[in-house]
Write a protein that holds these residues in place. Structure first.
Motif, PDB file in Angstrom:
ATOM      1  N   PRO A   1       0.788  -1.235   0.000  1.00 42.30           N
ATOM      2  CA  PRO A   1       0.000   0.000   0.000  1.00 42.30           C
ATOM      3  C   PRO A   1       0.826   1.294   0.000  1.00 42.30           C
ATOM      4  N   ARG A   2       2.065   1.217   0.427  1.00 37.63           N
ATOM      5  CA  ARG A   2       2.897   2.437   0.436  1.00 37.63           C
ATOM      6  C   ARG A   2       3.378   2.719  -0.982  1.00 37.63           C
ATOM      7  N   PRO A   3       3.189   3.981  -1.466  1.00 38.21           N
ATOM      8  CA  PRO A   3       3.638   4.304  -2.833  1.00 38.21           C
ATOM      9  C   PRO A   3       5.158   4.260  -2.953  1.00 38.21           C
ATOM     10  N   LEU A   4       5.624   3.875  -4.120  1.00 42.02           N
ATOM     11  CA  LEU A   4       7.055   3.845  -4.390  1.00 42.02           C
ATOM     12  C   LEU A   4       7.607   5.262  -4.449  1.00 42.02           C
ATOM     13  N   GLU A   5       8.857   5.415  -4.077  1.00 45.52           N
ATOM     14  CA  GLU A   5       9.486   6.743  -4.060  1.00 45.52           C
ATOM     15  C   GLU A   5       9.479   7.410  -5.433  1.00 45.52           C
ATOM     16  N   GLN A   6       9.760   6.649  -6.493  1.00 42.78           N
ATOM     17  CA  GLN A   6       9.848   7.240  -7.827  1.00 42.78           C
ATOM     18  C   GLN A   6       8.488   7.375  -8.509  1.00 42.78           C
ATOM     19  N   ALA A   7       7.433   6.910  -7.866  1.00 42.19           N
ATOM     20  CA  ALA A   7       6.100   6.900  -8.496  1.00 42.19           C
ATOM     21  C   ALA A   7       5.486   8.293  -8.552  1.00 42.19           C
ATOM     22  N   ARG A   8       4.643   8.476  -9.559  1.00 42.75           N
ATOM     23  CA  ARG A   8       3.864   9.707  -9.698  1.00 42.75           C
ATOM     24  C   ARG A   8       2.399   9.376  -9.495  1.00 42.75           C
ATOM     25  N   LEU A   9       1.624  10.373  -9.118  1.00 42.39           N
ATOM     26  CA  LEU A   9       0.188  10.191  -8.952  1.00 42.39           C
ATOM     27  C   LEU A   9      -0.450   9.974 -10.318  1.00 42.39           C
ATOM     28  N   VAL A  10      -1.185   8.892 -10.474  1.00 44.12           N
ATOM     29  CA  VAL A  10      -1.838   8.562 -11.745  1.00 44.12           C
ATOM     30  C   VAL A  10      -3.298   8.975 -11.668  1.00 44.12           C
TER      31      VAL A  10
ATOM     32  N   ALA B   1      -3.962   7.127   3.138  1.00 43.31           N
ATOM     33  CA  ALA B   1      -3.279   7.948   4.140  1.00 43.31           C
ATOM     34  C   ALA B   1      -1.849   8.240   3.687  1.00 43.31           C
ATOM     35  N   TRP B   2      -1.169   7.237   3.149  1.00 41.19           N
ATOM     36  CA  TRP B   2       0.195   7.443   2.652  1.00 41.19           C
ATOM     37  C   TRP B   2       0.208   8.284   1.379  1.00 41.19           C
ATOM     38  N   LEU B   3      -0.793   8.125   0.531  1.00 44.18           N
ATOM     39  CA  LEU B   3      -0.859   8.936  -0.687  1.00 44.18           C
ATOM     40  C   LEU B   3      -1.073  10.408  -0.348  1.00 44.18           C
ATOM     41  N   LEU B   4      -1.859  10.688   0.675  1.00 38.35           N
ATOM     42  CA  LEU B   4      -2.051  12.073   1.121  1.00 38.35           C
ATOM     43  C   LEU B   4      -0.743  12.694   1.586  1.00 38.35           C
ATOM     44  N   GLU B   5       0.075  11.911   2.275  1.00 45.31           N
ATOM     45  CA  GLU B   5       1.379  12.401   2.735  1.00 45.31           C
ATOM     46  C   GLU B   5       2.340  12.628   1.574  1.00 45.31           C
ATOM     47  N   ARG B   6       2.279  11.760   0.587  1.00 46.66           N
ATOM     48  CA  ARG B   6       3.253  11.736  -0.513  1.00 46.66           C
ATOM     49  C   ARG B   6       2.977  12.749  -1.619  1.00 46.66           C
ATOM     50  N   TYR B   7       1.699  12.934  -1.970  1.00 46.89           N
ATOM     51  CA  TYR B   7       1.335  13.767  -3.125  1.00 46.89           C
ATOM     52  C   TYR B   7       0.491  14.969  -2.701  1.00 46.89           C
ATOM     53  N   PRO B   8       0.979  16.171  -2.949  1.00 46.83           N
ATOM     54  CA  PRO B   8       0.223  17.370  -2.589  1.00 46.83           C
ATOM     55  C   PRO B   8      -1.153  17.438  -3.276  1.00 46.83           C
ATOM     56  N   GLY B   9      -1.271  16.889  -4.482  1.00 44.71           N
ATOM     57  CA  GLY B   9      -2.536  16.953  -5.214  1.00 44.71           C
ATOM     58  C   GLY B   9      -3.515  15.837  -4.892  1.00 44.71           C
TER      59      GLY B   9
END
Length: 102
Positions: free
Chosen positions: A17-26, A78-86
């Protein structure tokens, strides 16, 4: 649905469930309408299998799978909210599993 969604994620695809460091929001493909189309595809496949074989046990397992994936999606978000401002805006625009419902 499952295959199209995995292609949209590309290198960002991970079973965790944790996004990869190099990943972008799709936000394209099925991700325009749903935040977790891969999970929806898995549950639909499980339900289809259960109905095809008329198996109450498989149907119960499909329900359990839906619950587990819902819990996983909540942790992931929850992790996506932390990782991606959008992500907060994306979450307001799209539903988790069912367009216009949930």
């Amino acid at each position: 649905m499952f295959a199209a969604s995995t292609r949209s994620l590309g290198a960002a695809l991970t079973p965790l469930p944790r996004p990869l460091e190099q990943a972008r929001l799709v936000e394209h493909g099925l991700y325009r309408s749903l935040r977790h189309p891969i999970y929806v595809g898995l549950v639909l496949a499980a339900l289809g299998w259960s109905l095809l074989f008329e198996s109450p046990i498989s149907l119960a397992a499909s329900g359990a799978l839906a619950v587990v994936l819902d819990l996983k999606a909540r942790r992931e978000e929850a992790w996506l909210l932390e990782r991606y401002p959008g992500y907060a805006d994306y979450r307001r625009r799209t539903r988790r599993f069912v367009p216009r419902l949930y």
